[in-house]
Scaffold this active site. Sequence first.
Site, mmCIF file in Angstrom:
data_model
loop_
_atom_site.group_PDB
_atom_site.id
_atom_site.type_symbol
_atom_site.label_atom_id
_atom_site.label_comp_id
_atom_site.label_asym_id
_atom_site.label_seq_id
_atom_site.Cartn_x
_atom_site.Cartn_y
_atom_site.Cartn_z
ATOM 1 N N ASP A 154 0.882 -1.135 -0.003
ATOM 2 C CA ASP A 154 -0.102 0.062 -0.088
ATOM 3 C C ASP A 154 0.836 1.380 0.009
ATOM 4 O O ASP A 154 1.743 1.345 0.683
ATOM 5 C CB ASP A 154 -0.813 0.119 1.356
ATOM 6 C CG ASP A 154 -1.561 -1.156 1.555
ATOM 7 O OD1 ASP A 154 -1.458 -2.147 0.800
ATOM 8 O OD2 ASP A 154 -2.250 -1.130 2.591
ATOM 9 N N GLN A 189 3.959 0.546 2.504
ATOM 10 C CA GLN A 189 4.439 -0.742 2.876
ATOM 11 C C GLN A 189 5.541 -1.517 2.377
ATOM 12 O O GLN A 189 5.388 -1.652 1.155
ATOM 13 C CB GLN A 189 2.971 -1.566 2.768
ATOM 14 C CG GLN A 189 2.028 -1.022 3.704
ATOM 15 C CD GLN A 189 2.141 -1.308 5.291
ATOM 16 O OE1 GLN A 189 2.065 -2.259 5.754
ATOM 17 N NE2 GLN A 189 2.597 -0.026 5.817
HETATM 18 C C1 FRU Z 1 -3.835 -3.698 2.647
HETATM 19 C C2 FRU Z 1 -3.102 -4.156 4.012
HETATM 20 C C3 FRU Z 1 -3.529 -3.251 5.033
HETATM 21 C C4 FRU Z 1 -2.521 -3.488 6.021
HETATM 22 C C5 FRU Z 1 -1.399 -3.431 5.196
HETATM 23 C C6 FRU Z 1 -0.549 -4.525 5.734
HETATM 24 O O1 FRU Z 1 -3.015 -4.390 1.563
HETATM 25 O O2 FRU Z 1 -3.619 -5.629 4.269
HETATM 26 O O3 FRU Z 1 -5.051 -3.392 5.494
HETATM 27 O O4 FRU Z 1 -2.490 -2.265 6.886
HETATM 28 O O5 FRU Z 1 -1.919 -4.070 3.773
HETATM 29 O O6 FRU Z 1 0.736 -4.523 4.819
#
Ligand code: FRU
Length: 477
Positions: free
Chosen positions: A39, A55
């Site tokens: 994300d 992420q």
């Molecule tokens: C969405 C998600 C979010 C979480 C993150 C973890 O892709 O699952 O809900 O915060 O990725 O990497």
Amino acid sequence: MSELIKKALGEIKSKKNSVEKDYHRLDYHLMAPTGLINDPNGFSYYRGKYHLFYQWNPFECNHKTKFWGHFQSEDLVSWENKSPVLAPEDWYDKNGCYSGSAIEKDGQLILFYTGNVKDQYGNRETYQCLAVSDNGEEFQKLGPVITNQPNGYTRHFRDPKVWKDREIYYSVIGAQRDNLTGAAVLYSSNDIKNWSFLGEIKTDLENFGYMWECPDYFEINGEGVFIFSPQGIDAENDKYNNIYQSGYVLGKLDPKTVNLRHGEFSELDRGFDFYAPQTMIDKNGRRIMMAWAGLPEVDYPTENMGWLHCLTMPRELLIIDGKLVQKPVEEMKKIRKDFVEVQDLFSGKKSYPDIEGDSFEMICRLKSIDAGEVGINLRVGNNEKTVLKYDYSEKKVILDRGSSGEIFAEEYGTVRKCFLDSLEIVFHIFMDKSLIEVFINDGEEVFTARIFPDEKSSGIEFFSDGKTEISIKKWNI
Ligand code: FRU
């Protein structure tokens, strides 16, 4: 700098050269230097620069160790990858610094993210945490400001998206009810540190999947838009064919009653690879969205080269005739080069000089009065092609990556379609090695897809089974 951040930087140093050898690395889309990106987080404009955190698992192409990586840009087009800002190394985020957002307050950039914690039995705890910075580069963690979830919800409670309205800060958070259905909740705060639970956002989507991830609420010219990524929606003909969905409803959120009166849910993207979008408002008041051009549980061949997934281009959001429309941001024009233009009336199959490539922008206008089908074969090579077409009888746009190259993710199908009623069809294509983004009829619909063709597959063919007027503008990137 913490030991774990040093380790992540060491990982980049040692693997960068081998990762960058991969032909499928992208020219103008954002990817992680090594490992897995998912994300976009903390998308913001602070001290004259765009900040986009992400992420990131630096070490492996899986979802185990989540950091917040950091890209920075002055123009949304050329980005610099900075040092990561958050590492999963404190008791409240030890199993992942999960998704969240950013906002400027009193000259500081504040990150609001989810600390994911699991005990030895896999039981989850969830903390909404803050981190602050005076320069947008080094952040100090302040720890949790919301501990676990309100009554009535499970510990799938994450992804705070914060905004300010008059003097009040609001945050939406993605949630799962105790009865295992998805929802989003609303909090408010006067100082961003002390938060009050205002309640669940009341929508007509009572029973719509088992979890809503990455909610976002904003207004464009006074009209409300609520974006979220629901999980657990069954496919319905051409709709909801990916493993998880991402979409929006138009409607205004009333923070007093926490009611959201809204229209129908629509998917934001009709392709194969789009999830967890996040928006920000920039210095010119534009609402800009970026998303993960990937999905959880979908793997691609690049993982063998030490990297996985990428982000979409920044897209400007507008509401036109009651529909959310997405346009590539203006700034993308800065990287255009080698302009070529064609106008023709044709039928059958046709190619044109200099209309080919693996990294380009192309605007192709097609209009026919008697064709059943018009379209483009992209990345044509030895037994390979990616087909983008419009079917006049079904009134559908179709993207087929069944012969795009290396076989992958076939269990999710190789064709995506969406309904569009139009005599003239404009495909605005951004091709970038192993990613294609297509904006259709000025952003009414968008298709995003990863493809893995051979390096030599760079041909482009246009086809029509009737007489078709065609105009093409193309730039290499
Ligand atoms: C969405 C998600 C979010 C979480 C993150 C973890 O892709 O699952 O809900 O915060 O990725 O990497």
